[in-house]
Design an enzyme around this catalytic site. Structure first.
Site, PDB file in Angstrom:
ATOM      1  N   GLU A  32       1.546   2.916 -11.805  1.00 26.07           N
ATOM      2  CA  GLU A  32       1.812   3.772 -10.655  1.00 26.07           C
ATOM      3  C   GLU A  32       2.033   5.231 -11.055  1.00 26.07           C
ATOM      4  O   GLU A  32       2.663   5.993 -10.324  1.00 26.07           O
ATOM      5  CB  GLU A  32       3.033   3.238  -9.895  1.00 26.07           C
ATOM      6  CG  GLU A  32       2.838   1.830  -9.369  1.00 26.07           C
ATOM      7  CD  GLU A  32       4.096   1.277  -8.728  1.00 26.07           C
ATOM      8  OE1 GLU A  32       4.448   1.740  -7.622  1.00 26.07           O
ATOM      9  OE2 GLU A  32       4.727   0.400  -9.340  1.00 26.07           O
ATOM     10  N   SER A 189       3.872  -1.455  -5.673  1.00 25.52           N
ATOM     11  CA  SER A 189       2.657  -0.957  -5.003  1.00 25.52           C
ATOM     12  C   SER A 189       1.539  -1.994  -4.966  1.00 25.52           C
ATOM     13  O   SER A 189       0.363  -1.651  -4.936  1.00 25.52           O
ATOM     14  CB  SER A 189       2.150   0.331  -5.683  1.00 25.52           C
ATOM     15  OG  SER A 189       3.017   1.392  -5.401  1.00 25.52           O
ATOM     16  N   TYR A 256      -2.509   3.949  -0.172  1.00 24.86           N
ATOM     17  CA  TYR A 256      -2.693   5.278  -0.724  1.00 24.86           C
ATOM     18  C   TYR A 256      -4.046   5.919  -0.433  1.00 24.86           C
ATOM     19  O   TYR A 256      -4.260   7.061  -0.806  1.00 24.86           O
ATOM     20  CB  TYR A 256      -2.439   5.244  -2.238  1.00 24.86           C
ATOM     21  CG  TYR A 256      -1.052   4.759  -2.554  1.00 24.86           C
ATOM     22  CD1 TYR A 256       0.064   5.500  -2.176  1.00 24.86           C
ATOM     23  CD2 TYR A 256      -0.845   3.544  -3.195  1.00 24.86           C
ATOM     24  CE1 TYR A 256       1.342   5.053  -2.439  1.00 24.86           C
ATOM     25  CE2 TYR A 256       0.441   3.089  -3.468  1.00 24.86           C
ATOM     26  CZ  TYR A 256       1.522   3.853  -3.087  1.00 24.86           C
ATOM     27  OH  TYR A 256       2.787   3.402  -3.348  1.00 24.86           O
ATOM     28  N   ARG A 295      13.990   0.581   0.018  1.00 20.45           N
ATOM     29  CA  ARG A 295      13.151   0.186   1.156  1.00 20.45           C
ATOM     30  C   ARG A 295      12.827  -1.299   1.023  1.00 20.45           C
ATOM     31  O   ARG A 295      12.273  -1.733   0.014  1.00 20.45           O
ATOM     32  CB  ARG A 295      11.852   0.989   1.175  1.00 20.45           C
ATOM     33  CG  ARG A 295      11.103   0.911   2.511  1.00 20.45           C
ATOM     34  CD  ARG A 295       9.684   1.447   2.409  1.00 20.45           C
ATOM     35  NE  ARG A 295       8.810   0.487   1.743  1.00 20.45           N
ATOM     36  CZ  ARG A 295       8.063   0.765   0.681  1.00 20.45           C
ATOM     37  NH1 ARG A 295       8.105   1.974   0.130  1.00 20.45           N
ATOM     38  NH2 ARG A 295       7.295  -0.154   0.150  1.00 20.45           N
ATOM     39  N   ASP A 297      10.725  -4.533   2.487  1.00 21.58           N
ATOM     40  CA  ASP A 297       9.497  -4.832   3.231  1.00 21.58           C
ATOM     41  C   ASP A 297       9.542  -6.251   3.781  1.00 21.58           C
ATOM     42  O   ASP A 297       9.960  -7.189   3.074  1.00 21.58           O
ATOM     43  CB  ASP A 297       8.281  -4.655   2.328  1.00 21.58           C
ATOM     44  CG  ASP A 297       8.115  -3.204   1.869  1.00 21.58           C
ATOM     45  OD1 ASP A 297       8.549  -2.304   2.616  1.00 21.58           O
ATOM     46  OD2 ASP A 297       7.560  -2.980   0.784  1.00 21.58           O
ATOM     47  N   GLU A 310       9.912  -7.995  -0.536  1.00 20.76           N
ATOM     48  CA  GLU A 310      10.439  -7.355  -1.741  1.00 20.76           C
ATOM     49  C   GLU A 310      11.283  -6.157  -1.335  1.00 20.76           C
ATOM     50  O   GLU A 310      11.254  -5.705  -0.186  1.00 20.76           O
ATOM     51  CB  GLU A 310       9.318  -6.918  -2.689  1.00 20.76           C
ATOM     52  CG  GLU A 310       8.406  -5.850  -2.129  1.00 20.76           C
ATOM     53  CD  GLU A 310       7.369  -5.411  -3.159  1.00 20.76           C
ATOM     54  OE1 GLU A 310       7.645  -5.465  -4.371  1.00 20.76           O
ATOM     55  OE2 GLU A 310       6.277  -4.998  -2.738  1.00 20.76           O
ATOM     56  N   ASN A 312      12.228  -2.208  -2.746  1.00 20.58           N
ATOM     57  CA  ASN A 312      11.832  -1.120  -3.642  1.00 20.58           C
ATOM     58  C   ASN A 312      13.018  -0.208  -3.914  1.00 20.58           C
ATOM     59  O   ASN A 312      13.655   0.289  -2.980  1.00 20.58           O
ATOM     60  CB  ASN A 312      10.706  -0.304  -3.007  1.00 20.58           C
ATOM     61  CG  ASN A 312       9.489  -1.157  -2.707  1.00 20.58           C
ATOM     62  OD1 ASN A 312       8.648  -1.355  -3.557  1.00 20.58           O
ATOM     63  ND2 ASN A 312       9.414  -1.678  -1.484  1.00 20.58           N
ATOM     64  N   GLY A 316       8.238   5.534  -2.566  1.00 27.49           N
ATOM     65  CA  GLY A 316       7.460   6.758  -2.689  1.00 27.49           C
ATOM     66  C   GLY A 316       8.006   7.909  -1.857  1.00 27.49           C
ATOM     67  O   GLY A 316       8.576   7.712  -0.781  1.00 27.49           O
TER      68      GLY A 316
END
Length: 360
Positions: A32, A189, A256, A295, A297, A310, A312, A316
């Site tokens: 990443e 990601s 992305y 964050r 998800d 998951e 994070n 980002g």
């Protein structure tokens, strides 16, 4: 913001006062790397708009000159990843501070690999200088999906059933059913991730995942709506929904590449559903001992059940990222978000007294 290093640190309500010296860590050697650089572009600009003294560190190269910084940050065009996981041996050279620059704060614009799994955090702990994001333990637990899912389930956060490779097709069929998601256990990601519908597709998916990690997870695929629950400090931010324009999973390209997905903030949910996503996001944040921001998800299935996929620890901070969009939806500008991330780190330092005295 005025504060003195040592055992008594006074942190103002804003970091927009007296100029701070902030080292932005980015790049690195994870898959990443390019996302990290894209985050750094936004963060560096925001900090400089606030009048902070900023130097940039590529954890794969060291401290950058202004010319090197400009060249590195220009790579924000064209997101891509190399899949490299190599790390240099020994103590990183960037831990030796440049002359006339003593950071008040490390700002981590890093994603994946050593930047997010606790290794960089461990090095930074030894410097005694505050850093943004979660600590060593929280970073390590959240990055390891097998460990984090065990902890989340024990805390009452629903998460899809899973198995760890090596695993036979018969066991997958009996425990999980098809389709399944095959992914590296310690990547972000969705790098190396595949949705597998038949036993014949499994070997190729496992091979791809093992290219990115030495541990691979096989997880029950949950069809449904893709939701995200950011957390800032002790507050759950606006819940978002990701509507895929292509495919059936929010993979690397969907995240992305332009046109891969459409993000909706706030998500079109009932008040009860919104509240539950926020409750579970905060519970996940606390369960994994995370700090600063995170964050979580989720998938919302056809029966209205939420499943945490998951969490994070360094989500980002690019122009397209979800946490800035969630913050903006409730009136927090990007610059204010960066301020708050810094403030969380400095406030934590004021309570733990980890900061060393600056050289006089």
């Amino acid at each position: 913001m005025g504060w003195r290093l040592g055992c008594v640190i006074v942190v103002d309500s804003s970091v927009c006062g007296d100029s701070l010296a902030i080292a932005v860590l980015t790049g690195g050697m994870s898959a990443e790397r390019d996302i990290a650089i894209a985050s750094a572009v936004q963060v560096v600009e925001a900090l400089r708009r606030r009048g902070q003294q900023v130097r940039v560190v590529d954890t794969a190269q060291g401290w950058l000159t202004p010319a090197q910084e400009k060249e590195l940050l220009a790579q924000r065009v064209g997101i891509r990843h190399s899949g490299e996981r190599a790390l240099s041996h020994g103590i990183p050279s960037w831990l030796t501070l440049p002359e006339n620059f003593f950071p008040d704060l490390w700002f981590l614009a890093l994603h994946g690999g050593a930047g997010e799994d606790g290794r960089i955090q461990g090095l930074l702990e030894m410097t005694g200088i505050p850093y943004t994001g979660s600590g060593v333990l929280g970073s390590a637990m959240a990055m390891d999906k097998d460990v984090s899912k065990r902890l989340l389930r024990a805390a009452g956060v629903p998460t899809p059933d899973w198995l760890m490779a090596p695993v036979e097709c018969e066991e997958i069929e009996g425990v999980l059913g098809w389709p399944v998601v095959v992914k590296p256990s310690k990547q972000g990601s969705t790098v190396g991730l595949s949705v597998v519908h038949t036993p014949e597709e499994l070997p190729q998916a496992l091979t791809l995942a093992f290219q990115h990690d030495d541990e691979v997870m096989v997880e029950r695929f949950v069809p449904g709506r893709e939701l995200t629950g950011p957390v800032l400090g002790s507050q759950a931010l606006t819940v978002g929904e990701i509507v895929l324009q292509k495919g059936n999973i929010f993979d690397y390209e969907a995240k992305y590449q332009p046109g891969g997905a459409r993000e909706i903030f706030p998500a079109e949910l009932s008040p009860d559903q919104t509240g539950e996503v926020q409750r579970l996001s905060l519970l996940a944040h606390r369960t994994l001992k995370l700090q600063g921001y995170s964050r979580a998800d989720f998938r919302l299935d056809a029966q209205g059940r939420l499943w945490c996929l998951e969490v994070n620890t360094l989500p980002g901070l690019t122009a397209m990222s979800l946490v800035p969009q969630a913050a903006a939806a409730q009136g927090i500008s990007f610059d204010d978000l960066v301020d708050q991330i810094c403030l969380q780190a400095l406030s934590r330092a004021s309570m733990t007294c980890i900061a060393p005295s600056k050289p006089v």
